[in-house]
Scaffold this motif. Structure first.
Motif, PDB file in Angstrom:
ATOM      1  N   TRP A 174       1.051  -1.158  -0.026  1.00 19.83           N
ATOM      2  CA  TRP A 174       0.012  -0.120   0.167  1.00 19.83           C
ATOM      3  C   TRP A 174       0.754   1.382   0.055  1.00 19.83           C
ATOM      4  O   TRP A 174       0.542   2.209  -0.638  1.00 19.83           O
ATOM      5  N   PHE A 175       1.868   1.226   0.849  1.00 19.83           N
ATOM      6  CA  PHE A 175       2.847   2.467   0.877  1.00 19.83           C
ATOM      7  C   PHE A 175       3.666   2.509  -0.383  1.00 19.83           C
ATOM      8  O   PHE A 175       3.926   3.567  -0.877  1.00 19.83           O
ATOM      9  N   TYR A 176       3.819   1.504  -0.978  1.00 17.43           N
ATOM     10  CA  TYR A 176       4.722   1.353  -2.298  1.00 17.43           C
ATOM     11  C   TYR A 176       3.899   2.016  -3.403  1.00 17.43           C
ATOM     12  O   TYR A 176       4.341   2.832  -4.071  1.00 17.43           O
ATOM     13  N   SER A 177       2.836   1.638  -3.297  1.00 11.99           N
ATOM     14  CA  SER A 177       1.659   2.180  -4.551  1.00 11.99           C
ATOM     15  C   SER A 177       1.239   3.632  -4.307  1.00 11.99           C
ATOM     16  O   SER A 177       1.284   4.439  -5.144  1.00 11.99           O
ATOM     17  N   ARG A 178       1.302   4.109  -2.951  1.00 15.83           N
ATOM     18  CA  ARG A 178       0.912   5.443  -2.712  1.00 15.83           C
ATOM     19  C   ARG A 178       2.254   6.300  -3.187  1.00 15.83           C
ATOM     20  O   ARG A 178       2.153   7.553  -3.634  1.00 15.83           O
ATOM     21  N   ARG A 179       3.483   5.848  -2.632  1.00 17.99           N
ATOM     22  CA  ARG A 179       4.601   6.548  -3.057  1.00 17.99           C
ATOM     23  C   ARG A 179       4.579   6.580  -4.841  1.00 17.99           C
ATOM     24  O   ARG A 179       5.064   7.411  -5.173  1.00 17.99           O
ATOM     25  N   ARG A 180       4.465   5.546  -5.330  1.00 17.23           N
ATOM     26  CA  ARG A 180       4.629   5.452  -6.671  1.00 17.23           C
ATOM     27  C   ARG A 180       3.430   6.374  -7.562  1.00 17.23           C
ATOM     28  O   ARG A 180       3.910   6.878  -8.420  1.00 17.23           O
ATOM     29  N   SER A 181       2.420   6.471  -7.045  1.00 12.06           N
ATOM     30  CA  SER A 181       1.227   7.345  -7.391  1.00 12.06           C
ATOM     31  C   SER A 181       1.727   8.678  -7.429  1.00 12.06           C
ATOM     32  O   SER A 181       1.472   9.655  -8.288  1.00 12.06           O
ATOM     33  N   LYS A 182       2.365   8.995  -6.177  1.00 11.81           N
ATOM     34  CA  LYS A 182       2.596  10.503  -6.097  1.00 11.81           C
ATOM     35  C   LYS A 182       3.893  10.915  -6.890  1.00 11.81           C
ATOM     36  O   LYS A 182       3.674  11.825  -7.359  1.00 11.81           O
ATOM     37  N   ALA A 183       4.868   9.888  -7.347  1.00 10.62           N
ATOM     38  CA  ALA A 183       6.029  10.199  -8.243  1.00 10.62           C
ATOM     39  C   ALA A 183       5.307  10.114  -9.444  1.00 10.62           C
ATOM     40  O   ALA A 183       6.061  10.863 -10.313  1.00 10.62           O
TER      41      ALA A 183
END
Length: 163
Positions: free
Chosen positions: A124-133
């Motif tokens: 979940w944290f990885y996908s959030r960080r990736r969507s922000k990037a």
């Protein structure tokens, strides 16, 4: 011919399967209800030799001894929990294929769900960080200069393709 060979192979594998014939005829109790209890208990107990097999499935001599001990205790009038308690007292918690939920087995029981929850949180944290990037490189967030430059490049590319 292939079907015949495959059939012979399957039959040979079934005959040679040790789990199919682990309980010997001389071990079987005369009372069907007590035998059913003994078989159920035997499926819950670990073979100390094989370690990942129940004593019901194992051909090891120790598994046979344990099966006979279970039947002896049942014939003596012990309940299922008394038989399990006797074997745990004698061999330790390791004899149980499904360990009891106690303080010293707490980590054993809680580690798999905690690992699953931790993995889910990490994804979940990885996908959030990736969507922000990803939103930072989104073309809708270009400056005016970048948009003009992009349009020039696209126009030059289409004119090259048409020529």
């Amino acid at each position: 011919m292939r079907k015949l060979l495959a059939s012979v192979f399957v039959v040979a594998m079934m005959i040679g399967c040790p789990a199919a014939h682990a309980v010997q005829p001389d071990e079987v109790m005369e009372d069907a209800a007590k035998e059913a209890r003994a078989r159920d208990l035997s499926r819950e107990l670990r073979c100390m030799v094989c370690q990942n097999q129940s004593i019901d499935d194992s051909d090891a001599p120790l598994a046979r001894d344990l099966r006979l001990l279970v039947r002896e205790r049942i014939a003596g009038g012990d309940s299922d929990s008394q038989v399990i308690d006797f074997l745990v007292a004698r061999y330790g918690e390791f004899v149980l294929l499904k360990p009891r939920f106690t303080l010293h087995t707490l980590l054993l029981w809680l580690l798999p769900p905690l690992a699953l929850i931790g993995g889910g949180l990490a994804l979940w944290f990885y996908s959030r960080r990736r969507s922000k990037a990803g939103s930072a490189t989104d073309p809708s967030h270009l400056t005016e200069e970048e948009e003009v430059r992009l349009e020039r490049l696209l126009a030059a590319e289409t004119s090259d393709k048409q020529a």
